[in-house]
Design a protein around this motif. Structure first.
Motif, PDB file in Angstrom:
ATOM      1  N   MET A  88       0.793  -1.163   0.108  1.00 19.91           N
ATOM      2  CA  MET A  88       0.053  -0.082   0.144  1.00 19.91           C
ATOM      3  C   MET A  88       0.909   1.222  -0.064  1.00 19.91           C
ATOM      4  N   SER A  89       0.773   2.214  -0.929  1.00 25.85           N
ATOM      5  CA  SER A  89       1.728   3.264  -1.264  1.00 25.85           C
ATOM      6  C   SER A  89       1.213   4.241  -0.267  1.00 25.85           C
ATOM      7  N   GLU A  90       1.838   5.238   0.344  1.00 19.82           N
ATOM      8  CA  GLU A  90       1.655   6.423   1.061  1.00 19.82           C
ATOM      9  C   GLU A  90       1.352   7.614   0.216  1.00 19.82           C
ATOM     10  N   ILE A  91       0.481   8.429   0.757  1.00 12.67           N
ATOM     11  CA  ILE A  91      -0.129   9.661   0.192  1.00 12.67           C
ATOM     12  C   ILE A  91       0.240  10.701   0.637  1.00 12.67           C
ATOM     13  N   LEU A  92       0.503  10.747   1.984  1.00 11.65           N
ATOM     14  CA  LEU A  92       0.943  11.961   2.872  1.00 11.65           C
ATOM     15  C   LEU A  92       2.005  11.474   3.627  1.00 11.65           C
ATOM     16  N   VAL A 119       0.207   8.696   6.043  1.00 10.90           N
ATOM     17  CA  VAL A 119      -1.023   8.501   5.792  1.00 10.90           C
ATOM     18  C   VAL A 119      -0.964   7.509   4.457  1.00 10.90           C
ATOM     19  N   GLU A 120      -1.528   6.345   4.440  1.00  9.28           N
ATOM     20  CA  GLU A 120      -1.408   5.497   3.425  1.00  9.28           C
ATOM     21  C   GLU A 120      -2.600   5.562   2.320  1.00  9.28           C
ATOM     22  N   LYS A 121      -2.284   5.418   1.160  1.00  6.99           N
ATOM     23  CA  LYS A 121      -3.796   5.599   0.215  1.00  6.99           C
ATOM     24  C   LYS A 121      -4.442   4.446   0.210  1.00  6.99           C
ATOM     25  N   GLY A 122      -6.024   4.745   0.131  1.00  7.92           N
ATOM     26  CA  GLY A 122      -6.823   3.612   0.273  1.00  7.92           C
ATOM     27  C   GLY A 122      -7.093   3.375   1.610  1.00  7.92           C
ATOM     28  N   LYS A 123      -6.689   4.077   2.438  1.00  4.92           N
ATOM     29  CA  LYS A 123      -6.948   3.979   4.003  1.00  4.92           C
ATOM     30  C   LYS A 123      -7.768   5.095   4.649  1.00  4.92           C
ATOM     31  N   VAL A 124      -8.465   4.782   5.806  1.00  8.23           N
ATOM     32  CA  VAL A 124      -9.088   5.826   6.731  1.00  8.23           C
ATOM     33  C   VAL A 124      -8.190   5.924   7.919  1.00  8.23           C
ATOM     34  N   HIS A 125      -7.623   7.094   8.108  1.00  8.02           N
ATOM     35  CA  HIS A 125      -6.838   7.299   9.442  1.00  8.02           C
ATOM     36  C   HIS A 125      -7.712   8.146  10.289  1.00  8.02           C
ATOM     37  N   GLU A 143     -17.728   4.243  14.650  1.00  8.89           N
ATOM     38  CA  GLU A 143     -18.495   3.039  14.520  1.00  8.89           C
ATOM     39  C   GLU A 143     -19.112   3.088  13.074  1.00  8.89           C
ATOM     40  N   TYR A 144     -19.262   3.903  12.490  1.00  9.42           N
ATOM     41  CA  TYR A 144     -19.763   3.936  11.021  1.00  9.42           C
ATOM     42  C   TYR A 144     -18.700   3.944  10.220  1.00  9.42           C
ATOM     43  N   LEU A 145     -17.537   4.585  10.414  1.00  9.79           N
ATOM     44  CA  LEU A 145     -16.490   4.585   9.431  1.00  9.79           C
ATOM     45  C   LEU A 145     -15.498   3.408   9.378  1.00  9.79           C
ATOM     46  N   GLN A 146     -15.365   2.790  10.825  1.00  8.80           N
ATOM     47  CA  GLN A 146     -14.468   1.674  10.927  1.00  8.80           C
ATOM     48  C   GLN A 146     -12.928   2.074  10.216  1.00  8.80           C
ATOM     49  N   PRO A 147     -12.436   3.087  10.877  1.00  9.89           N
ATOM     50  CA  PRO A 147     -11.206   3.409  10.414  1.00  9.89           C
ATOM     51  C   PRO A 147      -9.855   2.209  10.295  1.00  9.89           C
ATOM     52  N   ASP A 148      -8.943   2.395   9.688  1.00  8.24           N
ATOM     53  CA  ASP A 148      -8.000   1.482   9.343  1.00  8.24           C
ATOM     54  C   ASP A 148      -6.878   1.745  10.168  1.00  8.24           C
ATOM     55  N   VAL A 149      -6.470   2.885  10.722  1.00  8.63           N
ATOM     56  CA  VAL A 149      -5.483   3.407  11.626  1.00  8.63           C
ATOM     57  C   VAL A 149      -5.933   4.551  12.524  1.00  8.63           C
TER      58      VAL A 149
END
Length: 260
Positions: A1-5, A27-33, A208-214
């Motif tokens: 997974m590549s980083e975006i920031l 912050v990685e691409k494709g993820k919710v932090h 609870e709705y977003l279920q973040p990755d990190v």
């Protein structure tokens, strides 16, 4: 997974007061932090610095977006690159309708002319998803909007502009349960494998709705711990005290929370 920031050893001040004190974040691409932290930790300052708000002075470190350093880049260029910031308290702009604002913004970001009829159709479809009456499109931007309507309008802007990195600065603040659900669903529709979302929040309801990755914990201008959703659950139960103590240098706390 590549980083975006990637943020490296970032220090930033406002009115000569240092707020960010050597912050590191990826912050990685494709993820919710998610960034959580007590009041005064510097969370909103971080959002403003990443967006390029000239109110903040970067005194050390750098910000890389998709591998390109943007530390000194002005706000408008960062927006064109694909960075979006949803504000805690969206401003009212009399004389400019929601539709005209978004159509102009999209043209600036894409560098292409936006056809009025096609844009209106897209706008109305996205407003429907957010339970927004299409009459709001012809109202002046945020003028007379309730707090919840302003926050929905921020998510509408994100959806229309389709940034690569969306930073949501306490978008859930002041919203009732139904509004939090609608806003969260808008974020879930937006996120995909090619973009990233960075959510700054005090509360767990939106998570609870977003279920973040990190999940990142921020204390006194630094990221002091990183983990999964269990970190947010821990904060809900115990608060930030152990992280505040760890930041003060108590070695046993550092071992327990695995500071980075």
């Amino acid at each position: 997974m590549s980083e975006i920031l990637r943020i490296t050893d970032l220090k930033a001040s406002v009115d000569e007061k240092e707020i960010l004190k050597g912050l590191d974040l990826v912050v990685e691409k494709g993820k919710v932090h998610v960034i959580m932290g007590p009041n005064g930790a510097g969370k909103s300052t971080l959002a403003g610095v990443v967006m390029g708000n000239p109110r903040y002075q970067v005194t050390q470190g750098k910000i890389d977006f998709e591998g390109e350093e943007i530390t000194e880049m002005p706000v408008n260029e960062r927006a064109v690159k694909g960075i979006f910031l949803s504000f805690q308290a969206p401003q009212e702009i009399p004389g400019i309708t929601v539709e005209n604002f978004l159509r102009t913004a999209k043209a600036q970001v894409t560098g292409e002319a936006v056809k009025a009829i096609a844009f209106k159709k897209e706008l109305y479809a996205k407003m429907k998803e957010l339970d927004m009456d299409k009459a709001y499109a012809s109202r002046y931007l945020n003028q007379g909007f309730s707090g919840g309507e302003k926050k929905k309008n921020e998510i509408l802007q994100m959806s229309v502009l389709n940034p690569k990195l969306a930073i949501l600065d306490e978008t859930d603040s002041g919203l009732d349960v139904d509004a939090v659900r609608v806003v969260s669903e808008g974020v879930n529709r937006f996120k995909n494998s090619e973009n990233s979302v960075l959510v700054i929040t005090h509360h767990n309801k939106m998570l609870e709705y977003l279920q973040p990755d990190v999940v990142h914990i921020m204390v006194d201008g630094r990221i002091v711990a990183t983990g999964d959703i269990s970190l947010a659950h821990e904060i809900e139960e115990f608060g930030f005290d152990r992280y505040k103590q760890a930041e003060k240098g108590e070695s046993e706390w550092k071992k327990e929370v695995k500071l980075i």
